[in-house]
Design an enzyme around this catalytic site. Sequence first.
Site, PDB file in Angstrom:
ATOM      1  N   LYS A 259      -4.744  -2.121  -6.069  1.00  0.00           N
ATOM      2  CA  LYS A 259      -4.696  -1.109  -5.008  1.00  0.00           C
ATOM      3  C   LYS A 259      -4.552  -1.740  -3.640  1.00  0.00           C
ATOM      4  O   LYS A 259      -4.257  -1.072  -2.671  1.00  0.00           O
ATOM      5  CB  LYS A 259      -5.901  -0.181  -5.093  1.00  0.00           C
ATOM      6  CG  LYS A 259      -7.222  -0.835  -4.919  1.00  0.00           C
ATOM      7  CD  LYS A 259      -8.316   0.206  -5.078  1.00  0.00           C
ATOM      8  CE  LYS A 259      -9.678  -0.481  -5.028  1.00  0.00           C
ATOM      9  NZ  LYS A 259     -10.754   0.326  -5.496  1.00  0.00           N
ATOM     10  N   ARG A 260      -4.781  -3.045  -3.544  1.00  0.00           N
ATOM     11  CA  ARG A 260      -4.561  -3.732  -2.265  1.00  0.00           C
ATOM     12  C   ARG A 260      -3.068  -3.779  -1.933  1.00  0.00           C
ATOM     13  O   ARG A 260      -2.696  -3.859  -0.784  1.00  0.00           O
ATOM     14  CB  ARG A 260      -5.087  -5.164  -2.303  1.00  0.00           C
ATOM     15  CG  ARG A 260      -6.562  -5.218  -2.449  1.00  0.00           C
ATOM     16  CD  ARG A 260      -7.160  -6.415  -1.729  1.00  0.00           C
ATOM     17  NE  ARG A 260      -8.526  -6.102  -1.353  1.00  0.00           N
ATOM     18  CZ  ARG A 260      -8.914  -5.706  -0.142  1.00  0.00           C
ATOM     19  NH1 ARG A 260      -8.044  -5.605   0.831  1.00  0.00           N
ATOM     20  NH2 ARG A 260     -10.170  -5.429   0.102  1.00  0.00           N
TER      21      ARG A 260
END
Length: 499
Positions: A259-260
């Site tokens: 998700k980064r």
Amino acid sequence: MTVTSSRPVRVRIAPSPTGDPHIGTAYIALFNYVFAKKHGGKFIVRIEDTDQTRFRKDSESMILDCLKWVGLPWDEGPDVGGPYAPYRQSERTQLYREYSDVLLNKGHAYRCFCTSERLDTVRKERMSQKLQGGYDRHCRDLPWPEIEKQVKNGIPFTVRMKMPLSGNTTFNDGLRGPVSFENDGVDDQVLLKSDGFPTYHLANVVDDHEMQISHVIRGEEWISSTPKHVVLYDMFGWQRPEFTHLPLLRNADKSKISKRKQPTSINYYRRKGILPDALRNYLALMGWSYGDDKEIFTTQDMIEHFSIERMTLGGPVFDLEKLAWINGHYMRSLPSDAYVSHLREEIFSADALSKIVPLIRERIEKFEDFIGASYFFFSGDLKYDPQLLMPKGRTPAEAAAILTDALDALEVLESWTVADITAAMEGFLAAKNLKAKDVYMPLRVATTGSKETPPLFDSMAVIGKEMVRRRIRCAATLLLSLPMPEQSPAPAKSPAGKN
Ligand code: GLU
């Protein structure tokens, strides 16, 4: 993956309710579903919630809701029940303790009394000596009187499996063929923790056996656990399922999807207006090809044509543009009434409007101004004026750092209410010694695209965590792409340094 007539096909996904429903879960679920349907089998959902430290309250219902939305109905699961209920591991803990006792009694497992301090020290020592495995098997051969004494004195213990000390463990992977691990490189895995809860490994094997799972189709991050699992099957004397490990979805730089680097929550894609049919089609292409360069096909088509030979081992890159391209195809072919229903249900739903109206109603005098005042609640990525993203006197790099640090503070929030966001941001300001205007203005512009908006935290709560995260990242990326002003100080690592 082969199918033997003696064993009915039963496959499962086993998500752990530890956070937002992950796009990787939908991908693995799709392949399990298709495999089950292809072979007239059953598709099962089991919730693996025995790791109390990572457990998140709402996550299970979110996962089930998301999978329902994706359109992969299961035959058995915690909500629909089935012949092997319960399908939630936290309701099956007695069973794991019984099976742990079976292994202890057979001499395939042992009680380990090592303290966590000792285990830490040993792990570090072994790492510095470049030894295989993190545990020195200190308790593996304790004499029985010693064990009895420790148990009598109430010394807490875990139960560890006795991995064979030499030789190899080999299993057949449906995509890779035989996969072999040297046993002395595999730790004596803890099966039961000192609080009586099982680890993933024991619970997973016990349940796959008890639930008669014929094929385990899961992500390749579990390959290194599989030797432990097959040894457990052998120790119990149970038939092994067939294992197939699917290639993981990747970021554009080929790292494991995270998700980064890009949105991983199924809810983000739903909120973005991706149609479930398009998402399934796209996820299918990540691991399988239809042949004839055909890229648009239904899940039913996939079931009819599915074969393992056309699965791919390469790391499929999750490509938002390709997903949008496929979605466009499905959107354009929606009949008008379905198109309108979709807009009503997903974009302009009563639920969404009832959250937005209170934030807008004091700000406009004619309904015609509603869309203009609220567009950022409905749209996806925004266009930014970079000047607006920069607090006075800050370089683009400093402004980007303010945004990404603020995002780190938001990232840890488990619930996304106005109160949570407010507390996180106030804590962030205090911890970094930053002024409200230096943080809130860039944050407002990043999340809404404008300087004049309804209250920031209320707006962020309605926009949703995934979309806010995505917008902050896009804004920070834009700032970092700007030319550095001459004579500006070196980019600060943390904006706190400025104060
Ligand atoms: N609970 C594991 C997970 O979260 C399941 C892995 C498996 O399918 O064995 O993905």
